[in-house]
Write a protein that holds these residues in place. Structure first.
Motif, mmCIF file in Angstrom:
data_model
loop_
_atom_site.group_PDB
_atom_site.id
_atom_site.type_symbol
_atom_site.label_atom_id
_atom_site.label_comp_id
_atom_site.label_asym_id
_atom_site.label_seq_id
_atom_site.Cartn_x
_atom_site.Cartn_y
_atom_site.Cartn_z
ATOM 1 N N GLY A 148 0.817 -1.206 0.000
ATOM 2 C CA GLY A 148 0.000 0.000 0.000
ATOM 3 C C GLY A 148 0.850 1.256 0.000
ATOM 4 N N LEU A 149 1.866 1.304 0.846
ATOM 5 C CA LEU A 149 2.741 2.482 0.915
ATOM 6 C C LEU A 149 3.507 2.682 -0.394
ATOM 7 C CD1 LEU A 149 4.170 1.994 4.520
ATOM 8 C CD2 LEU A 149 2.440 3.642 3.780
ATOM 9 N N TRP A 150 3.804 1.606 -1.085
ATOM 10 C CA TRP A 150 4.488 1.664 -2.376
ATOM 11 C C TRP A 150 3.721 2.537 -3.372
ATOM 12 C CZ3 TRP A 150 8.888 -0.167 -4.776
ATOM 13 C CH2 TRP A 150 8.857 -0.351 -6.153
ATOM 14 N N HIS A 151 2.399 2.629 -3.219
ATOM 15 C CA HIS A 151 1.562 3.338 -4.177
ATOM 16 C C HIS A 151 1.285 4.795 -3.821
ATOM 17 C CE1 HIS A 151 0.803 -0.820 -5.433
ATOM 18 N NE2 HIS A 151 0.482 -0.308 -6.592
ATOM 19 N N ILE A 152 1.951 5.331 -2.816
ATOM 20 C CA ILE A 152 1.719 6.726 -2.447
ATOM 21 C C ILE A 152 2.057 7.661 -3.611
ATOM 22 C CG2 ILE A 152 2.547 8.633 -1.017
ATOM 23 C CD1 ILE A 152 2.770 6.689 1.305
ATOM 24 N N GLN A 153 3.264 7.549 -4.134
ATOM 25 C CA GLN A 153 3.709 8.468 -5.185
ATOM 26 C C GLN A 153 2.890 8.339 -6.478
ATOM 27 O OE1 GLN A 153 5.801 10.933 -4.790
ATOM 28 N NE2 GLN A 153 5.601 11.610 -6.919
ATOM 29 N N PRO A 154 2.682 7.148 -7.026
ATOM 30 C CA PRO A 154 1.928 7.062 -8.280
ATOM 31 C C PRO A 154 0.455 7.453 -8.156
ATOM 32 C CG PRO A 154 2.455 4.868 -7.457
ATOM 33 C CD PRO A 154 3.243 5.834 -6.647
ATOM 34 N N SER A 155 -0.097 7.465 -6.938
ATOM 35 C CA SER A 155 -1.517 7.806 -6.784
ATOM 36 C C SER A 155 -1.754 9.302 -6.590
ATOM 37 C CB SER A 155 -2.116 7.040 -5.596
ATOM 38 O OG SER A 155 -1.508 7.445 -4.391
ATOM 39 N N ARG A 156 -0.700 10.091 -6.533
ATOM 40 C CA ARG A 156 -0.854 11.521 -6.274
ATOM 41 C C ARG A 156 -1.588 12.249 -7.403
ATOM 42 N NH1 ARG A 156 2.474 13.976 -2.486
ATOM 43 N NH2 ARG A 156 2.752 15.784 -3.824
ATOM 44 N N GLY A 157 -1.521 11.727 -8.625
ATOM 45 C CA GLY A 157 -2.193 12.381 -9.741
ATOM 46 C C GLY A 157 -3.525 11.763 -10.108
ATOM 47 N N LEU A 158 -4.066 10.934 -9.227
ATOM 48 C CA LEU A 158 -5.279 10.189 -9.560
ATOM 49 C C LEU A 158 -6.476 11.090 -9.819
ATOM 50 C CD1 LEU A 158 -6.485 7.350 -9.865
ATOM 51 C CD2 LEU A 158 -6.993 7.390 -7.407
ATOM 52 N N THR A 159 -6.702 12.081 -8.961
ATOM 53 C CA THR A 159 -7.890 12.929 -9.120
ATOM 54 C C THR A 159 -7.800 13.820 -10.352
ATOM 55 O OG1 THR A 159 -6.900 14.566 -7.627
ATOM 56 C CG2 THR A 159 -8.426 12.973 -6.661
ATOM 57 N N GLY A 160 -6.589 14.077 -10.833
ATOM 58 C CA GLY A 160 -6.442 14.925 -12.007
ATOM 59 C C GLY A 160 -6.599 14.183 -13.312
ATOM 60 N N SER A 161 -6.603 12.833 -13.248
ATOM 61 C CA SER A 161 -6.660 12.064 -14.490
ATOM 62 C C SER A 161 -7.870 11.156 -14.601
ATOM 63 C CB SER A 161 -5.387 11.210 -14.622
ATOM 64 O OG SER A 161 -5.260 10.322 -13.530
ATOM 65 N N ASN A 162 -8.497 10.842 -13.466
ATOM 66 C CA ASN A 162 -9.628 9.920 -13.484
ATOM 67 C C ASN A 162 -10.895 10.641 -13.047
ATOM 68 O OD1 ASN A 162 -11.476 7.780 -12.050
ATOM 69 N ND2 ASN A 162 -10.143 6.620 -13.416
ATOM 70 N N ALA A 163 -11.891 10.633 -13.935
ATOM 71 C CA ALA A 163 -13.123 11.379 -13.667
ATOM 72 C C ALA A 163 -13.861 10.848 -12.450
ATOM 73 C CB ALA A 163 -14.033 11.313 -14.899
ATOM 74 N N ALA A 164 -13.900 9.550 -12.287
ATOM 75 C CA ALA A 164 -14.603 8.968 -11.149
ATOM 76 C C ALA A 164 -13.930 9.344 -9.836
ATOM 77 C CB ALA A 164 -14.679 7.454 -11.296
ATOM 78 N N ALA A 165 -12.582 9.309 -9.809
ATOM 79 C CA ALA A 165 -11.852 9.681 -8.598
ATOM 80 C C ALA A 165 -12.074 11.150 -8.260
ATOM 81 C CB ALA A 165 -10.361 9.402 -8.789
ATOM 82 N N GLU A 166 -12.091 11.996 -9.285
ATOM 83 C CA GLU A 166 -12.339 13.423 -9.057
ATOM 84 C C GLU A 166 -13.738 13.657 -8.495
ATOM 85 O OE1 GLU A 166 -12.534 17.647 -11.542
ATOM 86 O OE2 GLU A 166 -11.664 15.854 -12.467
ATOM 87 N N ALA A 167 -14.704 12.902 -9.000
ATOM 88 C CA ALA A 167 -16.083 13.061 -8.523
ATOM 89 C C ALA A 167 -16.219 12.617 -7.067
ATOM 90 C CB ALA A 167 -17.028 12.246 -9.402
ATOM 91 N N VAL A 168 -15.478 11.601 -6.677
ATOM 92 C CA VAL A 168 -15.581 11.078 -5.315
ATOM 93 C C VAL A 168 -14.797 11.928 -4.323
ATOM 94 C CG1 VAL A 168 -14.991 9.137 -3.817
ATOM 95 C CG2 VAL A 168 -16.011 8.724 -6.059
ATOM 96 N N PHE A 169 -13.557 12.287 -4.672
ATOM 97 C CA PHE A 169 -12.672 12.942 -3.708
ATOM 98 C C PHE A 169 -12.573 14.454 -3.892
ATOM 99 C CE2 PHE A 169 -10.965 8.578 -4.252
ATOM 100 C CZ PHE A 169 -11.183 8.126 -2.964
ATOM 101 N N GLY A 170 -12.995 14.950 -5.044
ATOM 102 C CA GLY A 170 -12.877 16.377 -5.295
ATOM 103 C C GLY A 170 -11.487 16.749 -5.776
ATOM 104 N N THR A 171 -11.219 18.034 -5.823
ATOM 105 C CA THR A 171 -9.927 18.516 -6.296
ATOM 106 C C THR A 171 -9.196 19.245 -5.167
ATOM 107 O OG1 THR A 171 -10.991 20.544 -7.079
ATOM 108 C CG2 THR A 171 -10.775 18.743 -8.653
ATOM 109 N N GLY A 172 -8.029 19.779 -5.478
ATOM 110 C CA GLY A 172 -7.249 20.483 -4.476
ATOM 111 C C GLY A 172 -6.482 19.532 -3.584
ATOM 112 N N ARG A 173 -5.800 20.099 -2.570
ATOM 113 C CA ARG A 173 -4.947 19.297 -1.701
ATOM 114 C C ARG A 173 -5.731 18.257 -0.911
ATOM 115 N NH1 ARG A 173 -0.678 23.687 0.907
ATOM 116 N NH2 ARG A 173 0.318 24.290 -1.076
ATOM 117 N N THR A 174 -6.920 18.647 -0.465
ATOM 118 C CA THR A 174 -7.732 17.696 0.302
ATOM 119 C C THR A 174 -8.120 16.498 -0.553
ATOM 120 O OG1 THR A 174 -8.626 19.470 1.679
ATOM 121 C CG2 THR A 174 -9.838 17.386 1.641
ATOM 122 N N GLY A 175 -8.524 16.759 -1.777
ATOM 123 C CA GLY A 175 -8.890 15.679 -2.682
ATOM 124 C C GLY A 175 -7.732 14.756 -2.969
#
Length: 231
Positions: A148-175
């Motif tokens: 799980g910790l291995w995926h910290i860095q590659p998941s940082r851009g998830l909300t900016g590239s995946n529409a479903a992730a953006e809809a669930v978590f929102g944008t900005g630092r909190t998202g």
């Protein structure tokens, strides 16, 4: 214990490298790291059977792998056919790929880079070394937490590239923070499932097959969704 710490240290260094080097070096670095980890395990006395790479486990592992791959394709195609779940396939990272890049990503980068390294590392080497020292339960827990910790860095851009992730978590630092936390927990739980497949089958082939099917088919269907299905 020193060899286990060395294996974890190699993984930490590789995690930094693969997220900073150019994409052309990703697969060679992953292959070299997987080979180094196998060498560490063998030097510490871990057998091929303990790594899930023994000859006797191959037939059983292949049977499990075929069933798991078929199940993934069935679930993915069903999800893609349903409008409610189709949104999850709209991913800009896949949509921007050319046909040639998609083939490379699905048939080279994922199986010989991502899956090879992660399965050899977390369900092969680390799991076997920890299991010998602390038992199956602790091996599964610890290796899955590290996965799980291995995926910290590659998941940082998830909300900016995946529409479903953006809809669930929102944008900005909190998202971003929420999406990273969800990715760490989600991949940690997935790691536990992969470990259980490794334990039950006695082979590394089933988690390799499932992991490869999830990632490669995911890229292919996300790419197709961006071209043949509208939102």
């Amino acid at each position: 214990m020193p060899m286990l710490l060395l294996a974890v240290g190699v993984l930490a260094a590789v995690n930094v490298l693969v997220n900073r080097l150019g994409p052309q070096l990703y697969v060679p670095v992953c292959v070299a790291a997987a080979a180094a980890l196998l060498l560490i395990a063998r030097r510490s006395g871990i057998t091929w059977d303990e790594l899930g790479l023994g000859r006797a486990s191959v037939p059983r592992g292949l049977r499990w792998g075929l069933v798991l791959t078929g199940a993934v394709l069935l679930v993915y195609l069903t999800a893609l056919a349903v409008p409610f779940t189709r949104e999850a396939f709209h991913d800009e990272r896949a949509a921007e790929l050319s046909a040639g890049e998609l083939v490379y990503r699905a048939l080279v980068r994922v199986p010989f880079g991502t899956v090879l390294l992660e399965e050899v590392a977390f369900r092969g080497v680390l799991w076997a070394m920890m299991r010998r020292r602390w038992g199956t339960g602790w091996a599964t827990t610890a290796s899955s937490a590290l996965f799980g910790l291995w995926h910290i860095q590659p998941s940082r851009g998830l909300t900016g590239s995946n529409a479903a992730a953006e809809a669930v978590f929102g944008t900005g630092r909190t998202g971003v923070a929420l999406s990273v936390a969800a990715a760490v927990v989600g991949t940690g739980l997935a790691g536990a499932v992969f470990c259980e497949l490794r334990r039950r089958s006695g082979s590394l082939i089933p988690p390799v097959a499932l992991h490869c099917a999830l990632n490669s088919a995911g890229y292919a269907l996300a790419w197709a969704a961006s071209r043949w299905w509208v939102r």
